[in-house]
Design a protein around this motif. Sequence first.
Motif, PDB file in Angstrom:
ATOM      1  N   ASP A  31      -7.359   0.787  -0.672  1.00 20.23           N
ATOM      2  CA  ASP A  31      -8.190  -0.271  -0.719  1.00 20.23           C
ATOM      3  C   ASP A  31      -9.496   0.014  -1.457  1.00 20.23           C
TER       4      ASP A  31
ATOM      5  N   TYR B 161      -1.037  -6.017  -2.586  1.00 22.25           N
ATOM      6  CA  TYR B 161      -1.737  -6.488  -3.511  1.00 22.25           C
ATOM      7  C   TYR B 161      -0.759  -7.216  -4.785  1.00 22.25           C
TER       8      TYR B 161
ATOM      9  N   ARG C 223       0.707  -1.053  -0.085  1.00 23.11           N
ATOM     10  CA  ARG C 223      -0.010   0.083  -0.083  1.00 23.11           C
ATOM     11  C   ARG C 223       0.853   1.286  -0.012  1.00 23.11           C
TER      12      ARG C 223
ATOM     13  N   CYS D   1     -10.616  -1.809  -4.775  1.00 19.03           N
ATOM     14  CA  CYS D   1     -11.783  -2.556  -5.026  1.00 19.03           C
ATOM     15  C   CYS D   1     -12.824  -2.119  -5.934  1.00 19.03           C
TER      16      CYS D   1
ATOM     17  N   ASN E  79      -8.143   4.704   4.046  1.00 21.77           N
ATOM     18  CA  ASN E  79      -8.466   3.347   2.989  1.00 21.77           C
ATOM     19  C   ASN E  79      -8.636   3.771   1.606  1.00 21.77           C
TER      20      ASN E  79
ATOM     21  N   THR F 152      -5.468  -9.653  -2.889  1.00 25.93           N
ATOM     22  CA  THR F 152      -5.243  -9.105  -1.809  1.00 25.93           C
ATOM     23  C   THR F 152      -4.087 -10.173  -1.039  1.00 25.93           C
TER      24      THR F 152
END
Length: 227
Positions: free
Chosen positions: A192, A220, A172, A196, A189, A214
């Motif tokens: 994320d 990732y 990340r 998504c 987030n 993930t």
Amino acid sequence: MKILLVEDDADTRSYVSAGLQARGHSVDESGDGNDGLLRATQHDYDVIVLDRMLPARDGMSVLRNLRSCGTHAKVLMLTALGDVDARIEGMEAGADDYLGKPFALNELIARLNAISRRGAHTHTLTCLRIGDMELDLILQRVHRGERQIHLHPREWDLLKFLALHADEVVTRAMLLEHVWGYQSSPHTNLVDTHVCRLRGKIERDFLGPRMLRTIRGEGYMLSAKRD
């Protein structure tokens, strides 16, 4: 990879060296700047992990000497000096990446993998293919099979970075830095949420294995390989 680790703290040096060797890398170790510079100029390394604060000769001096003599090894600098000015100074002196202490070993390894491949893609490739997905780097278009996938600019940047490092774990923190330009990892987030949304666009309604995975506790991975 053949790696030179220049770090004066014995515990840190042992920890990092063991972690790299456990992943199949060849590691030479050095505990001060003069010895590190000598090793770096006498042997060919893929990557040099270089602490900034070293005895005998500091890391910045080592780096400048390496670049002035034409050493082409990638250099990842480690330092407790995590401010922006220190980072800029290191990058301008020729560092390929900069990681502040304390750091996670997985983050270090992910960055080493990234810089070892850097420069081999963007100057020669006009498209990237991962399984049945193709990224046109010129037109910034994505197709999976015969269908075009429409992405927002940030989603494109995210997918492109993941595709350039296909089959590798991307953390990340790396995404925040290289896609959003953040120099630190705020508690957010943001990554994320975008992952998504991107996952939905490149996987929903398509047959075949899931592509954007993930990796728990690490980050990732974009891959067409089956689990």
